[in-house]
Design a protein around this motif. Structure first.
Motif, mmCIF file in Angstrom:
data_model
loop_
_atom_site.group_PDB
_atom_site.id
_atom_site.type_symbol
_atom_site.label_atom_id
_atom_site.label_comp_id
_atom_site.label_asym_id
_atom_site.label_seq_id
_atom_site.Cartn_x
_atom_site.Cartn_y
_atom_site.Cartn_z
ATOM 1 N N ASP A 644 29.772 22.558 6.437
ATOM 2 C CA ASP A 644 29.992 21.838 5.184
ATOM 3 C C ASP A 644 28.728 21.872 4.337
ATOM 4 O OD1 ASP A 644 32.548 21.236 5.889
ATOM 5 O OD2 ASP A 644 32.072 19.264 6.724
ATOM 6 N N ALA A 645 28.909 22.064 3.048
ATOM 7 C CA ALA A 645 27.764 22.189 2.138
ATOM 8 C C ALA A 645 27.811 21.140 1.047
ATOM 9 C CB ALA A 645 27.736 23.587 1.535
ATOM 10 N N ASP A 646 28.341 19.970 1.374
ATOM 11 C CA ASP A 646 28.526 18.943 0.348
ATOM 12 C C ASP A 646 28.360 17.580 0.991
ATOM 13 O OD1 ASP A 646 29.232 17.428 -1.830
ATOM 14 O OD2 ASP A 646 31.381 17.693 -1.526
ATOM 15 N N GLY A 647 27.490 16.760 0.422
ATOM 16 C CA GLY A 647 27.301 15.403 0.894
ATOM 17 C C GLY A 647 27.233 14.433 -0.252
ATOM 18 N N ARG A 648 27.045 13.148 0.070
ATOM 19 C CA ARG A 648 27.063 12.129 -0.974
ATOM 20 C C ARG A 648 25.944 12.333 -1.976
ATOM 21 N NH1 ARG A 648 24.631 7.300 -1.784
ATOM 22 N NH2 ARG A 648 23.499 7.511 0.179
ATOM 23 N N ASP A 649 24.744 12.646 -1.503
ATOM 24 C CA ASP A 649 23.611 12.817 -2.394
ATOM 25 C C ASP A 649 22.903 14.149 -2.173
ATOM 26 O OD1 ASP A 649 22.597 12.305 0.073
ATOM 27 O OD2 ASP A 649 21.072 10.872 -0.591
ATOM 28 N N TRP A 650 23.591 15.121 -1.565
ATOM 29 C CA TRP A 650 22.971 16.420 -1.313
ATOM 30 C C TRP A 650 23.987 17.545 -1.471
ATOM 31 C CZ3 TRP A 650 24.963 19.345 2.701
ATOM 32 C CH2 TRP A 650 25.751 18.674 3.631
ATOM 33 N N ILE A 651 23.433 18.729 -1.700
ATOM 34 C CA ILE A 651 24.251 19.935 -1.735
ATOM 35 C C ILE A 651 23.629 20.959 -0.793
ATOM 36 C CG2 ILE A 651 25.171 19.603 -4.054
ATOM 37 C CD1 ILE A 651 23.043 21.456 -5.127
ATOM 38 N N GLY A 652 24.484 21.704 -0.110
ATOM 39 C CA GLY A 652 24.003 22.655 0.883
ATOM 40 C C GLY A 652 24.003 24.086 0.373
ATOM 41 N N LEU A 653 23.026 24.833 0.876
ATOM 42 C CA LEU A 653 22.936 26.264 0.578
ATOM 43 C C LEU A 653 22.826 27.018 1.895
ATOM 44 C CD1 LEU A 653 20.448 26.116 -2.428
ATOM 45 C CD2 LEU A 653 22.908 26.550 -2.536
ATOM 46 N N LYS A 654 23.518 28.110 1.988
ATOM 47 C CA LYS A 654 23.651 28.865 3.235
ATOM 48 C C LYS A 654 22.394 29.690 3.517
ATOM 49 C CE LYS A 654 26.493 32.634 5.093
ATOM 50 N NZ LYS A 654 27.629 33.529 4.770
ATOM 51 N N THR A 655 21.930 29.623 4.786
ATOM 52 C CA THR A 655 20.841 30.495 5.227
ATOM 53 C C THR A 655 21.438 31.718 5.903
ATOM 54 O OG1 THR A 655 20.662 29.275 7.315
ATOM 55 C CG2 THR A 655 19.210 28.606 5.512
#
Length: 692
Positions: A644-655
């Motif tokens: 998952d790449a989505d949170g309440r106060d963060w965004i994820g980027l794939k390594t």
């Protein structure tokens, strides 16, 4: 660092197969026969075969590759609304600072610019910019994309698979959640229309967000002039009836009343470009005394498909008595009352070719013709010696509108017509073929009529600089006076002839008020993404033009003279929409790009358009600012694989797991002392077993 096993055989595989086949058979026989030391012999055979196959241990040195992250910042025109540009700049700075903390990410920033293309309506093309930024990156290395935009994106792909990579897409939306906007749309408009005929256009007024829903005022402008006002219901369809005043391009502009809570008023206007088509111009040609060039005007006007010609020739004056029977005097009677009283207003131009008063037309009819010109009509006097005589039309009520009065003298000195200084700027005579030299390379004429001081514009001169062609305005109409009957020499090719077709056709069309032949005119047109302003004048430097852009800013555009009487300026622009140009009392309108571009059709920021593709890619869409305008930029978190790449106060980027090979060490197992030792050990073990 990584280890792997490979082979580098000394011989080709077919050769090795020929060697290995008897060896395998021998080993099988040894094992089946139960011979003492068979196992050791098989091991020795296997060692020999392995030596020929030459197994190699590979030690690879690899460096991990960075994941490529695209930061796409929307720079379209709608981002200039309100605080959006400032919000985008602040978010871009914070995102770059956050991404710089992660060495595993390579950030590529793409700042899009407005697209002023006449062929494309996709003015906010963020996914096209994303594709360009990642075109040299393998899909496995893409870590994701972050859009900073107002959400009004026009090239959103149908699904996440169309992105070309498997990584999260995030959108940070500028603007505020409580935005309101009112706009007007043209739903149906004609592309062409007959001049002075009723045309209809349909429109509707829409509101995005929380509006009042009350009826609003709509103003309608035609070529910059207010023509009507209407009351329109929100969401309903309104209709405008209008008439095109001229041939060529006409711009109809609809403007809806502004609401104080609107985020922008740019889309409170909508335009339609309608090409005016004039029905055939009606010309009445009255020829007087027969002469060598009598058919010059007739042939010219008949060859023009845009002209309907009515021609009468007075071959015999009423006072002439020669015994000819009345029924043989003409094919049809000259309908003077019908033409000069009842239907005079139906004609766009009346031409008198060497006409003189002979009692055919009552004096009162000339008064009607003078009134006809004052109300917007046009008359051309192509004169001969009769213009200087007692029966000249200058002795009729037409004298009140004529640009020059005769002195009674006829000059029969040979001369070459020349263009005056004013004529070099006038669109009727400017750039006539052959006028490049001084004097022009045209044939001579042999007669001209002397006149007093002209009241109009002398654009051509005769002998000793005397007036030859004089143009003038009378009331709302126009009058031209050609002071020679020798134009037919040009049409016959005498001494090489002259530009009779160009001159006479321009003259006729100037009299009939063709827009491109106006002495004082301002024109604006789009050439690709450039706005070209053209100023026609017979005066001096007209000064700069003032250009109002679609966003409402004013630009002073210097004009440079390209040819005498013609000034031009080019404005490089990245905006789309309706531009207004002004110079002195003249105004002009031009549209750059698509009419009513999508960029401002829906100006309210939105999170809904990008949500499907973002969620399908495991990304997110969220607003940067709340109702109070405070900006919150989410944290950056590296994620692996399809996490998952989505949170309440963060965004994820794939390594990425991709690496780049730096070097390889190859170690053969059966080479050198190690290979020799293994073979000797196998053979020694066999001998030892046999000796027991």
């Amino acid at each position: 660092m990584s280890w792997s096993l490979d082979v580098a055989p000394f011989f080709s595989w077919p050769v090795l197969a020929l060697v290995a086949a008897p060896a395998v058979i021998l080993a099988a026989l040894l094992l089946l026969s139960g011979t003492r030391g068979a196992a050791l012999r098989v091991v020795a055979i296997a060692a020999l075969l392995l030596a020929l196959i030459n197994p190699v241990v590979l030690r690879e040195e690899r460096d991990p590759l960075k994941s490529v992250v695209a930061l796409v910042v929307d720079g379209s025109q709608s981002q200039s609304i309100g605080e959006r540009k400032a919000q985008a700049a602040a978010a871009e700075a914070q995102l770059k600072e956050s991404l710089a903390r992660f060495p595993q990410f390579e950030v590529r920033t793409v700042e899009t610019t407005p697209t002023a293309s006449p062929d494309s309506d996709a003015t906010t093309a963020l996914f096209g910019a994303l594709s360009t930024a990642l075109k040299d990156v393998s899909p496995a290395r893409v870590g994701g994309a972050i859009f900073v935009t107002d959400g009004e994106v026009h090239d959103i792909p149908a699904d996440a698979q169309s992105l070309g990579f498997d990584a999260p897409v995030h959108a940070l939306v500028t603007g505020r959640p409580d935005e309101f906007d009112r706009r007007i749309e043209i739903t149906n408009a004609p592309r062409f229309g007959l001049v002075d005929q009723d045309q209809q256009l349909s429109y509707r007024v829409l509101e995005d967000g929380k509006g009042t829903g009350a009826p609003v005022d709509v103003r309608v402008f035609l070529n910059g002039d207010l023509v009507t006002r209407q009351r329109a219901e929100i969401g309903g369809t309104g209709t405008v009836t209008f008439q095109l005043p001229r041939a060529g391009k006409n711009i109809l502009e609809l403007s809806v009343a502004q609401d104080p809570k609107e985020i922008t008023v740019v889309n409170n206007r909508a335009i339609a470009v309608v090409d005016g088509i004039r029905e055939n111009l009606r010309v009445l040609l009255v020829s007087g005394e027969p002469h060598a060039g009598e058919r010059t005007w007739r042939n010219l006007l008949k060859s023009d498909a845009a002209v309907d010609l009515v021609h009468f020739t007075i071959l015999r004056p009423p006072e002439k008595q020669d015994g000819t029977p009345i029924d043989e005097l003409s094919l049809i009677a000259f309908p003077t009352r019908e033409l000069f009283v009842e239907k005079i207003d139906d004609f766009d131009l009346i031409i008198f070719d060497r006409y003189q008063r002979r009692g055919v037309l009552p004096t009162l009819y000339f008064d009607y013709m003078a009134q006809y010109v004052e109300k917007g009509g046009a008359i051309l006097i192509a004169s001969g010696p009769e213009y200087a005589g007692n029966d000249s039309v200058a002795t009729t009520p037409l004298a009140s509108i004529l640009p020059a009065m005769p002195t009674g003298q006829v000059d029969e000195t040979p001369f070459r017509p020349e263009i005056s200084e004013l004529g070099r700027k006038h669109p009727v005579t400017r750039d006539l073929p052959g006028s490049e030299t001084e004097p022009p390379q045209w044939s001579q004429w042999f007669r001209s009529i002397d006149v007093g001081t002209p009241r109009g514009e002398t654009v051509m001169t005769g002998p000793d600089g005397k007036p030859l062609l004089v143009l003038n305005r009378a009331g709302e109409g126009r009058v031209a006076l050609l002071l020679s009957d020798q134009g037919w020499l040009w049409s016959r090719g005498f001494e090489g002839g002259g530009p009779h077709v160009a001159l006479f056709r321009r003259l006729a069309h100037w009299l009939m008020k063709e827009p491109e032949l106006e002495e004082e005119a301002l024109d604006a047109e789009a050439r690709g993404s450039d706005l070209v302003i053209t100023r026609q004048t017979v005066g001096d430097d007209p000064g700069p033009a003032t250009v109002i852009t679609p966003s409402g800013s004013a630009v002073q555009l210097p004009l440079k003279q390209t040819v005498p009487g013609r000034w031009e300026g080019v404005l490089k622009t990245k905006e789309l929409g309706l531009f207004q140009a002004a110079n002195g009392d003249l105004r002009a309108l031009a549209n750059v790009g698509p009419v009513n571009p999508r960029e401002f059709r829906e100006a309210v920021s939105t999170t809904e358009k990008l949500r499907p593709v973002a969620e399908a890619s495991r990304g997110s869409v969220r607003r940067l600012a709340g109702a109070e305008g405070d900006i919150t930029v989410p944290r950056i978190v590296p994620v692996n694989g399809r996490a998952d790449a989505d949170g309440r106060d963060w965004i994820g980027l794939k390594t990425t797991d991709e690496t780049v090979l730096r070097g390889v060490d190859r170690t053969p197992l059966f080479a050198g002392f190690l290979g020799l030792a293994l073979l000797l050990l196998a053979l020694s073990a066999t001998w030892w077993r046999e000796g027991r």
